[in-house]
Scaffold this motif. Structure first.
Motif, PDB file in Angstrom:
ATOM      1  N   PHE A  32       0.845  -1.187   0.000  1.00  0.00           N
ATOM      2  CA  PHE A  32       0.000   0.000   0.000  1.00  0.00           C
ATOM      3  C   PHE A  32       0.883   1.240   0.000  1.00  0.00           C
ATOM      4  CE2 PHE A  32      -2.467   3.387   2.027  1.00  0.00           C
ATOM      5  CZ  PHE A  32      -3.539   3.424   1.145  1.00  0.00           C
ATOM      6  N   LEU A  33       0.571   2.184  -0.890  1.00  0.00           N
ATOM      7  CA  LEU A  33       1.298   3.427  -1.029  1.00  0.00           C
ATOM      8  C   LEU A  33       0.375   4.566  -0.602  1.00  0.00           C
ATOM      9  CD1 LEU A  33       3.796   4.932  -2.119  1.00  0.00           C
ATOM     10  CD2 LEU A  33       2.781   4.790  -4.389  1.00  0.00           C
ATOM     11  N   HIS A  34       0.605   5.115   0.601  1.00  0.00           N
ATOM     12  CA  HIS A  34      -0.231   6.196   1.124  1.00  0.00           C
ATOM     13  C   HIS A  34       0.045   7.478   0.344  1.00  0.00           C
ATOM     14  CE1 HIS A  34      -1.762   9.217   4.020  1.00  0.00           C
ATOM     15  NE2 HIS A  34      -2.655   8.267   4.259  1.00  0.00           N
ATOM     16  N   ILE A  35      -0.956   8.342   0.225  1.00  0.00           N
ATOM     17  CA  ILE A  35      -0.830   9.589  -0.537  1.00  0.00           C
ATOM     18  C   ILE A  35       0.314  10.461  -0.026  1.00  0.00           C
ATOM     19  CG2 ILE A  35      -2.536  10.838   0.847  1.00  0.00           C
ATOM     20  CD1 ILE A  35      -3.497  12.147  -1.810  1.00  0.00           C
ATOM     21  N   SER A  36       0.600  10.405   1.269  1.00  0.00           N
ATOM     22  CA  SER A  36       1.679  11.221   1.840  1.00  0.00           C
ATOM     23  C   SER A  36       3.059  10.693   1.479  1.00  0.00           C
ATOM     24  CB  SER A  36       1.544  11.286   3.358  1.00  0.00           C
ATOM     25  OG  SER A  36       1.753  10.010   3.921  1.00  0.00           O
ATOM     26  N   LYS A  37       3.123   9.482   0.927  1.00  0.00           N
ATOM     27  CA  LYS A  37       4.409   8.872   0.575  1.00  0.00           C
ATOM     28  C   LYS A  37       4.684   8.903  -0.923  1.00  0.00           C
ATOM     29  CE  LYS A  37       5.414   7.366   4.739  1.00  0.00           C
ATOM     30  NZ  LYS A  37       6.624   7.699   5.434  1.00  0.00           N
ATOM     31  N   ILE A  38       3.889   9.667  -1.670  1.00  0.00           N
ATOM     32  CA  ILE A  38       4.046   9.700  -3.126  1.00  0.00           C
ATOM     33  C   ILE A  38       5.089  10.717  -3.557  1.00  0.00           C
ATOM     34  CG2 ILE A  38       2.859  10.273  -5.285  1.00  0.00           C
ATOM     35  CD1 ILE A  38       0.356   8.989  -4.051  1.00  0.00           C
ATOM     36  N   SER A  39       5.093  11.885  -2.951  1.00  0.00           N
ATOM     37  CA  SER A  39       5.981  12.958  -3.376  1.00  0.00           C
ATOM     38  C   SER A  39       6.411  13.785  -2.177  1.00  0.00           C
ATOM     39  CB  SER A  39       5.241  13.849  -4.383  1.00  0.00           C
ATOM     40  OG  SER A  39       6.014  14.960  -4.732  1.00  0.00           O
ATOM     41  N   SER A  41       6.544  16.923  -2.297  1.00  0.00           N
ATOM     42  CA  SER A  41       5.651  18.075  -2.303  1.00  0.00           C
ATOM     43  C   SER A  41       4.223  17.606  -2.015  1.00  0.00           C
ATOM     44  CB  SER A  41       5.720  18.802  -3.655  1.00  0.00           C
ATOM     45  OG  SER A  41       5.357  17.934  -4.690  1.00  0.00           O
ATOM     46  N   TYR A  42       3.340  18.550  -1.720  1.00  0.00           N
ATOM     47  CA  TYR A  42       1.962  18.231  -1.365  1.00  0.00           C
ATOM     48  C   TYR A  42       1.226  17.614  -2.550  1.00  0.00           C
ATOM     49  CZ  TYR A  42      -2.887  18.870   0.052  1.00  0.00           C
ATOM     50  OH  TYR A  42      -4.207  18.662   0.353  1.00  0.00           O
ATOM     51  N   VAL A  43       0.539  16.496  -2.312  1.00  0.00           N
ATOM     52  CA  VAL A  43      -0.251  15.833  -3.348  1.00  0.00           C
ATOM     53  C   VAL A  43      -1.727  16.062  -3.025  1.00  0.00           C
ATOM     54  CG1 VAL A  43      -0.852  13.631  -4.414  1.00  0.00           C
ATOM     55  CG2 VAL A  43       1.506  14.063  -3.719  1.00  0.00           C
ATOM     56  N   LYS A  44      -2.381  16.881  -3.847  1.00  0.00           N
ATOM     57  CA  LYS A  44      -3.794  17.161  -3.634  1.00  0.00           C
ATOM     58  C   LYS A  44      -4.656  16.088  -4.283  1.00  0.00           C
ATOM     59  CE  LYS A  44      -7.251  20.755  -3.998  1.00  0.00           C
ATOM     60  NZ  LYS A  44      -7.516  22.149  -4.308  1.00  0.00           N
ATOM     61  N   ASN A  45      -4.305  15.709  -5.509  1.00  0.00           N
ATOM     62  CA  ASN A  45      -5.078  14.717  -6.253  1.00  0.00           C
ATOM     63  C   ASN A  45      -4.147  13.587  -6.675  1.00  0.00           C
ATOM     64  OD1 ASN A  45      -6.793  13.282  -7.869  1.00  0.00           O
ATOM     65  ND2 ASN A  45      -7.307  14.968  -9.232  1.00  0.00           N
ATOM     66  N   ILE A  46      -4.366  12.420  -6.135  1.00  0.00           N
ATOM     67  CA  ILE A  46      -3.502  11.275  -6.408  1.00  0.00           C
ATOM     68  C   ILE A  46      -3.537  10.869  -7.882  1.00  0.00           C
ATOM     69  CG2 ILE A  46      -5.179   9.474  -5.902  1.00  0.00           C
ATOM     70  CD1 ILE A  46      -2.930   8.026  -4.374  1.00  0.00           C
ATOM     71  N   ASP A  47      -4.663  11.148  -8.566  1.00  0.00           N
ATOM     72  CA  ASP A  47      -4.790  10.792  -9.981  1.00  0.00           C
ATOM     73  C   ASP A  47      -3.817  11.567 -10.865  1.00  0.00           C
ATOM     74  OD1 ASP A  47      -6.835   8.864  -9.655  1.00  0.00           O
ATOM     75  OD2 ASP A  47      -8.315  10.473  -9.448  1.00  0.00           O
ATOM     76  N   ASP A  48      -3.295  12.674 -10.381  1.00  0.00           N
ATOM     77  CA  ASP A  48      -2.302  13.431 -11.133  1.00  0.00           C
ATOM     78  C   ASP A  48      -0.942  12.737 -11.125  1.00  0.00           C
ATOM     79  OD1 ASP A  48      -4.237  15.343 -11.584  1.00  0.00           O
ATOM     80  OD2 ASP A  48      -3.548  16.662  -9.965  1.00  0.00           O
ATOM     81  N   HIS A  49      -0.753  11.776 -10.224  1.00  0.00           N
ATOM     82  CA  HIS A  49       0.543  11.120 -10.063  1.00  0.00           C
ATOM     83  C   HIS A  49       0.534   9.635 -10.438  1.00  0.00           C
ATOM     84  CE1 HIS A  49       2.365  14.550  -7.908  1.00  0.00           C
ATOM     85  NE2 HIS A  49       1.127  14.753  -7.489  1.00  0.00           N
ATOM     86  N   LEU A  50      -0.565   8.956 -10.176  1.00  0.00           N
ATOM     87  CA  LEU A  50      -0.612   7.507 -10.374  1.00  0.00           C
ATOM     88  C   LEU A  50      -1.844   7.082 -11.168  1.00  0.00           C
ATOM     89  CD1 LEU A  50       0.297   6.385  -6.749  1.00  0.00           C
ATOM     90  CD2 LEU A  50       1.845   6.512  -8.689  1.00  0.00           C
ATOM     91  N   LYS A  51      -1.670   6.028 -11.966  1.00  0.00           N
ATOM     92  CA  LYS A  51      -2.772   5.439 -12.745  1.00  0.00           C
ATOM     93  C   LYS A  51      -2.746   3.932 -12.561  1.00  0.00           C
ATOM     94  CE  LYS A  51      -3.676   9.374 -14.913  1.00  0.00           C
ATOM     95  NZ  LYS A  51      -4.226  10.301 -13.988  1.00  0.00           N
ATOM     96  N   VAL A  52      -3.911   3.289 -12.638  1.00  0.00           N
ATOM     97  CA  VAL A  52      -3.997   1.828 -12.555  1.00  0.00           C
ATOM     98  C   VAL A  52      -3.216   1.233 -13.724  1.00  0.00           C
ATOM     99  CG1 VAL A  52      -5.553  -0.156 -12.671  1.00  0.00           C
ATOM    100  CG2 VAL A  52      -6.215   1.861 -11.357  1.00  0.00           C
ATOM    101  N   GLY A  53      -2.395   0.231 -13.418  1.00  0.00           N
ATOM    102  CA  GLY A  53      -1.580  -0.423 -14.432  1.00  0.00           C
ATOM    103  C   GLY A  53      -0.182   0.162 -14.561  1.00  0.00           C
ATOM    104  N   GLN A  54       0.047   1.309 -13.960  1.00  0.00           N
ATOM    105  CA  GLN A  54       1.354   1.963 -14.032  1.00  0.00           C
ATOM    106  C   GLN A  54       2.381   1.179 -13.229  1.00  0.00           C
ATOM    107  OE1 GLN A  54       1.202   6.016 -12.646  1.00  0.00           O
ATOM    108  NE2 GLN A  54       3.428   6.227 -12.572  1.00  0.00           N
ATOM    109  N   LYS A  55       3.594   1.043 -13.778  1.00  0.00           N
ATOM    110  CA  LYS A  55       4.689   0.400 -13.055  1.00  0.00           C
ATOM    111  C   LYS A  55       5.411   1.482 -12.258  1.00  0.00           C
ATOM    112  CE  LYS A  55       5.342  -3.652 -15.696  1.00  0.00           C
ATOM    113  NZ  LYS A  55       5.437  -4.880 -15.039  1.00  0.00           N
ATOM    114  N   VAL A  56       5.703   1.183 -11.004  1.00  0.00           N
ATOM    115  CA  VAL A  56       6.373   2.145 -10.128  1.00  0.00           C
ATOM    116  C   VAL A  56       7.516   1.474  -9.382  1.00  0.00           C
ATOM    117  CG1 VAL A  56       4.407   3.678  -9.747  1.00  0.00           C
ATOM    118  CG2 VAL A  56       4.695   1.710  -8.288  1.00  0.00           C
ATOM    119  N   LYS A  57       8.527   2.263  -9.078  1.00  0.00           N
ATOM    120  CA  LYS A  57       9.624   1.803  -8.233  1.00  0.00           C
ATOM    121  C   LYS A  57       9.356   2.377  -6.853  1.00  0.00           C
ATOM    122  CE  LYS A  57      13.733   1.269  -9.955  1.00  0.00           C
ATOM    123  NZ  LYS A  57      15.100   1.462 -10.450  1.00  0.00           N
TER     124      LYS A  57
END
Length: 121
Positions: A32-39, A41-57
């Motif tokens: 599980f990747l919490h919204i506070s652990k994405i960037s 900087s402040y993440v207001k909308n998670i959809d701006d950063h991640l999409k279903v099917g996207q590969k992430v490190k």
């Protein structure tokens, strides 16, 4: 490859919610990747950063209450130079803020004393 705390692994986003995303790791394990652990900087909308099917490190930082791996993207860049640059930038901004604040307080006190009729010697 089994995930362990501190490891950097790749995964695929399986679900995106308002507060985070579910990630399937290489070995089929769930994370599980919490919204506070994405960037950093402040993440207001998670959809701006991640999409279903996207590969992430991601970096494995712990476990959640329901037994999934707790993941972080923002903790990937923990090289010493990057952290030092952030520290220097923060210290520079803090120093400027303190100087400005001190000047503003002095100006305010001077105006207040003048309004009250207090003379400094």
């Amino acid at each position: 490859m089994s995930a362990k705390v501190g490891n950097i692994v790749e995964g695929k986003i399986t679900a995106v919610m308002k507060f985070g995303a579910h990630v399937e790791l290489e070995g089929g394990e769930q994370g599980f990747l919490h919204i506070s652990k994405i960037s950093k900087s402040y993440v207001k909308n998670i959809d701006d950063h991640l999409k279903v099917g996207q590969k992430v490190k991601v970096k494995v930082v712990g476990t959640t209450r329901d037994g999934k791996w707790e993941l972080s993207i923002k903790d990937l860049g923990e090289s010493g130079n990057e952290d030092q640059n952030l520290d220097k930038d923060f210290e520079r901004k803090l120093s400027k803020f303190l100087k400005d604040s001190s000047r503003k307080i002095s100006d305010y006190r001077r105006r207040l004393d003048k309004k009250r009729g207090i003379k400094k010697r």
